[in-house]
Design a protein around this motif. Sequence first.
Motif, PDB file in Angstrom:
ATOM      1  N   THR A   1      24.231  42.225  36.869  1.00 20.82           N
ATOM      2  CA  THR A   1      23.245  41.223  37.289  1.00 20.82           C
ATOM      3  C   THR A   1      23.195  41.046  38.808  1.00 20.82           C
ATOM      4  OG1 THR A   1      24.961  39.569  37.012  1.00 20.82           O
ATOM      5  CG2 THR A   1      23.437  39.825  35.190  1.00 20.82           C
TER       6      THR A   1
ATOM      7  N   TYR B   1      22.548  40.736  42.665  1.00 21.71           N
ATOM      8  CA  TYR B   1      21.286  40.505  43.361  1.00 21.71           C
ATOM      9  C   TYR B   1      21.138  41.482  44.509  1.00 21.71           C
ATOM     10  CZ  TYR B   1      17.699  37.992  46.027  1.00 21.71           C
ATOM     11  OH  TYR B   1      16.564  37.656  46.713  1.00 21.71           O
TER      12      TYR B   1
ATOM     13  N   ALA C   1      20.003  44.694  44.740  1.00 25.91           N
ATOM     14  CA  ALA C   1      20.197  46.142  44.657  1.00 25.91           C
ATOM     15  C   ALA C   1      18.847  46.865  44.776  1.00 25.91           C
ATOM     16  CB  ALA C   1      20.873  46.501  43.346  1.00 25.91           C
TER      17      ALA C   1
ATOM     18  N   ASN D   1      15.200  48.772  40.247  1.00 25.02           N
ATOM     19  CA  ASN D   1      15.393  49.483  38.985  1.00 25.02           C
ATOM     20  C   ASN D   1      16.720  50.244  38.881  1.00 25.02           C
ATOM     21  OD1 ASN D   1      12.858  48.644  37.826  1.00 25.02           O
ATOM     22  ND2 ASN D   1      11.904  50.012  39.314  1.00 25.02           N
ATOM     23  N   THR D   2      17.703  49.845  39.685  1.00 25.83           N
ATOM     24  CA  THR D   2      19.021  50.465  39.548  1.00 25.83           C
ATOM     25  C   THR D   2      19.934  49.614  38.671  1.00 25.83           C
ATOM     26  OG1 THR D   2      19.790  49.362  41.547  1.00 25.83           O
ATOM     27  CG2 THR D   2      18.941  51.608  41.797  1.00 25.83           C
ATOM     28  N   GLN D   3      19.497  48.402  38.329  1.00 18.86           N
ATOM     29  CA  GLN D   3      20.338  47.501  37.532  1.00 18.86           C
ATOM     30  C   GLN D   3      19.660  47.206  36.203  1.00 18.86           C
ATOM     31  OE1 GLN D   3      23.015  45.427  39.231  1.00 18.86           O
ATOM     32  NE2 GLN D   3      22.698  46.240  41.252  1.00 18.86           N
ATOM     33  N   ALA D   4      18.930  48.177  35.708  1.00 14.58           N
ATOM     34  CA  ALA D   4      18.226  47.996  34.436  1.00 14.58           C
ATOM     35  C   ALA D   4      18.541  49.197  33.564  1.00 14.58           C
ATOM     36  CB  ALA D   4      16.728  47.894  34.683  1.00 14.58           C
TER      37      ALA D   4
ATOM     38  N   GLY E   1      11.288  40.708  35.008  1.00 11.52           N
ATOM     39  CA  GLY E   1      11.470  41.479  36.243  1.00 11.52           C
ATOM     40  C   GLY E   1      10.579  40.918  37.337  1.00 11.52           C
TER      41      GLY E   1
ATOM     42  N   ASP F   1       9.934  46.011  39.512  1.00  7.52           N
ATOM     43  CA  ASP F   1      11.388  46.086  39.660  1.00  7.52           C
ATOM     44  C   ASP F   1      12.010  45.317  38.494  1.00  7.52           C
ATOM     45  OD1 ASP F   1      14.032  46.029  40.343  1.00  7.52           O
ATOM     46  OD2 ASP F   1      13.781  44.840  42.184  1.00  7.52           O
TER      47      ASP F   1
ATOM     48  N   ASN G   1      15.247  45.020  37.849  1.00  7.46           N
ATOM     49  CA  ASN G   1      16.646  44.608  38.050  1.00  7.46           C
ATOM     50  C   ASN G   1      16.918  43.216  37.487  1.00  7.46           C
ATOM     51  OD1 ASN G   1      17.280  46.953  39.294  1.00  7.46           O
ATOM     52  ND2 ASN G   1      17.417  46.115  41.366  1.00  7.46           N
ATOM     53  N   ARG G   2      15.972  42.318  37.672  1.00 11.27           N
ATOM     54  CA  ARG G   2      16.186  40.939  37.237  1.00 11.27           C
ATOM     55  C   ARG G   2      15.909  40.751  35.745  1.00 11.27           C
ATOM     56  NH1 ARG G   2      12.625  36.353  40.003  1.00 11.27           N
ATOM     57  NH2 ARG G   2      11.310  36.992  38.256  1.00 11.27           N
TER      58      ARG G   2
ATOM     59  N   THR H   1      18.263  38.905  33.054  1.00 15.16           N
ATOM     60  CA  THR H   1      19.258  38.015  33.661  1.00 15.16           C
ATOM     61  C   THR H   1      19.287  36.716  32.863  1.00 15.16           C
ATOM     62  OG1 THR H   1      18.842  38.975  35.821  1.00 15.16           O
ATOM     63  CG2 THR H   1      19.873  36.812  35.799  1.00 15.16           C
TER      64      THR H   1
END
Lengths: 485, 481
Positions: free
Chosen positions: A27, A29, A31, A34-37, A129, A143, A145-146, A149
Amino acid sequence: MNWEAVIGLEVHIQLATQSKIFSSAPTAYGAEPNTQANAVDVAMPGVLPVINEQVIRMATLFGLAINADIAPRSVFARKHYFYPDLPKGYQISQFELPIVANGHLDITVGEGATKRIGITRAHLEEDAGKSLHDVFDRATGIDLNRAGTPLVECVSEPEISSAAEAAAYARKLHSLVTYLGICDGNMQEGSFRVDANVSVRPVGSAEFGTRTETKNVNSFRFLEKAIEYEIERQIDVIEGGGKIVQETRLFDPTTGETRSMRSKEEAHDYRYFPDPDLLPVAIDAAFIEAARAELPELPGAKAERFEAEYGLSTADAAALTASRVWADYFEATVAAAGADKAKLGKPASNWINTELAGVLNRDGLSIGEAPVSAAQLGGLIARVDDNTISGKIAKQVFDALVAGEGESADAIIEAKGLKQITDSGAIESFVDEAIANNPDQVQQYLDGKTKVVGFLVGQVMKASKGKANPKEVNQMMVEKLNAMA
Amino acid sequence: MMHERSIAELIAARAAGEFSAADITAAYLDRIDTHADTLNALITRTDAAARERAAALDARADGALAGLPIIHKDIFCTKGVKTSCASRMLDNFIAPYNATVVERLHAAGTVTLGKANMDEFAMGSSNENSFYGAVKNPWNLDFVPGGSSGGSAAAVAAGLAPAATGTDTGGSIRQPAAFCGVTGIKPTYGRVSRYGMIAFASSLDQGGCFARSAEDCAHVLTAMAGFDERDSTSVERDVPDYASQLTGDISGLTIGLPREYFAEGLEAGSREVIDAAIDQMKALGANVVEIDMPHTDLAVSTYYVIAPAEASSNLARFDGVRYGYRCADPVDLDDLYTRSRAEGFGPEVQRRIMMGAYVLSAGYYDAYYLKAQKTRRLIAGDFHDAFAKVDLIAAPVTQAPAFPIGEKADDPVAMYLNDVYTLPASLAGVPGMSVPAGFVDGLPVGLQLIAPWFEEGRLLNAAHSYQQATDWHTRRPPGFE
């Protein structure tokens, strides 16, 4: 006509878990997009959500901290709408059976008065996202990544009556979740997001007016401003013969105004239904008791203890306990200063709330980034307490610590030769010198204008570069002058 | 002939060095060359990967099913291989990961020969709803193979693979197994992981398999089944070695015949076949009693509320944004969504999405979805009550054998009624099988057996016992011997 405001707040509290609510992706913040999905967050065909147990623990802690009911059985539901940053086409949330309900928060309104604000419910959900509209030319970037969360959405009763109360409620809630360690509280990064539902009605009216929802408020100051603006605007519209439209409004921090974002006419039918991929969350008494045992000391209890243990005023205790980091800093400072909490609490509180707060404010730093550590500040206070230095010299030492000129107060005192002069022979020569150099003032004293002793003591302090112990100087000066009469 | 052997024989012969995994794979790939196009049973062939895999297994053999060729329904994600769900929407989709079922079978040593055709997103009972065209029934090429796992059933019936995976939401394993004359099992809901199985109706979808016999199914199911921490609805419960439960003895077993499954609608020819099969079970020592399952008639309407509701939600992710089909030159976001979905989904999928969105919409939710959940509980209650009295339920799978391609294509309601005998077990989540039991006019008829939750062993043993005494399951369609 006199108007009153009716305000309810919806606060999105981002839970400080390592991984997402339904996937194992991190999770963190900030980054690269799309590297944390992972496959689950991207909603690949065939993937399934699995609840993160930490999320349930944190929601339970939150529920206990607001004296709410923890549902023995809560259910995740799907909330459907199409948007490019919502990968599944639905958000997993809770609808009919939220994990937390019927809580409350007591806020301070005015001098010493408290007001209880009801909390209707707090439910778990996943964040979406982000759509990036300003990165590509004629295209929107997504994106994720979020996405996924974990959030707790905490919904208050419409029992808040002013912008100031709203800010007090939000601050209290913020303090609570950071105390609990379930949220990092970073409003700039969106970890704590407040939406304000505002309506106005004639004073005494039982019916609610039409409400608007204001979003994009990322500080307590802006929250207060946004609500003040919205109340004024609504009164103006109604008094001008207009009607309030139920809509979502966006706060613009640069103008301090709110503007219409979308009206409820375009509102979706979310087609909620229980998510068949997830089992109901069952929480038993043992789980709740384990969470209760884990609850840290909360701000109210801590403030009371600070008053009793450290002899602080109610206001000082409240100021220091508003944030867990400040409270911890305070306690560490006193511990470093010495064993006598009742004696050292007050000076520590003063140093932190005035000198340190001033520096932090000036340099735009958080307490976590303080240039003076609690150990350093405690060491300084100890030297004042044992008369090694005077309060005036202490400020010099503090400034030197801020400037990084020494590892500790002792090191700075040593290096700069700031140690207080308590040797009576040395003090006597300064006193004699002052008497000899200021015959007019001495005569005034002898004529009965005893206040002038302050001037003479000042001369000694000046001559000793502040290092003479002012108490001893004063005592010796008075003795010598009296002997001359 | 290689393809006449049972799974146990294949594994044993290979272990004994009679032939290699490469030999087995080559033999089946030959049959695929000869027959797959005729039947349109496969969407994707993975010949090269299969040969490579078989050779690797020969170099280092391990796993209970080492060297066993298998075909996966194209609803299971296969890493690096197109996984289309028979939809234009996913015609360009290469799965980036393996479904748990694929992973487990791979770990057991299977060799994937290809991906089976199916009804688009598993919606259909005839395999006519495929972007890649209808699958043909090997017993009569003018007839449907059943659906939605029609490609899997036809492939096993034609001997293109010893086993194939399938999924069953309302009958999608049992009905095509019956139409194609093969053995198929839908396990208890939660027995097999749904992770990586593209969702149709999450509370009903269950993976299972097709093979030539109950014994073969037992071997495959043992490898497929079990708890998966990636699927919250999979059940944490040990998986027995189902093959070891095949004693062949069913004496003393009480079998219930629900009156509702033998009432009006069941065609006479099929009825005769089922009656004869039940007589055979009696001859094997089973006690047969009639039972009542009074809420059976609610199954079709219950299912056609719940399944489309869940489907409308599960298929919302296919929006043209991240993967899959995207319409050409969208003018704005609405256009992107609307045309990608209108062009990417076939008519039956669109029909179900609309039905599902309707029953979930504000104002209709209580009347449809909530009520359907209640009737679903009544239907499950029927099974609870029944299994308090009997060990197993026997019934027809369908009212009649396979129908001609095109006959019901324009009549969705007639098509939906096809599932009347398979829907109740799906709604209750109990395991069910289709066992070849005879023929009507040259088309196979299946006997449905249903067991209590997690009693797959009992179910497979009853089918095995029946198959020890009969040879219907060994028959091959003419031209596919």
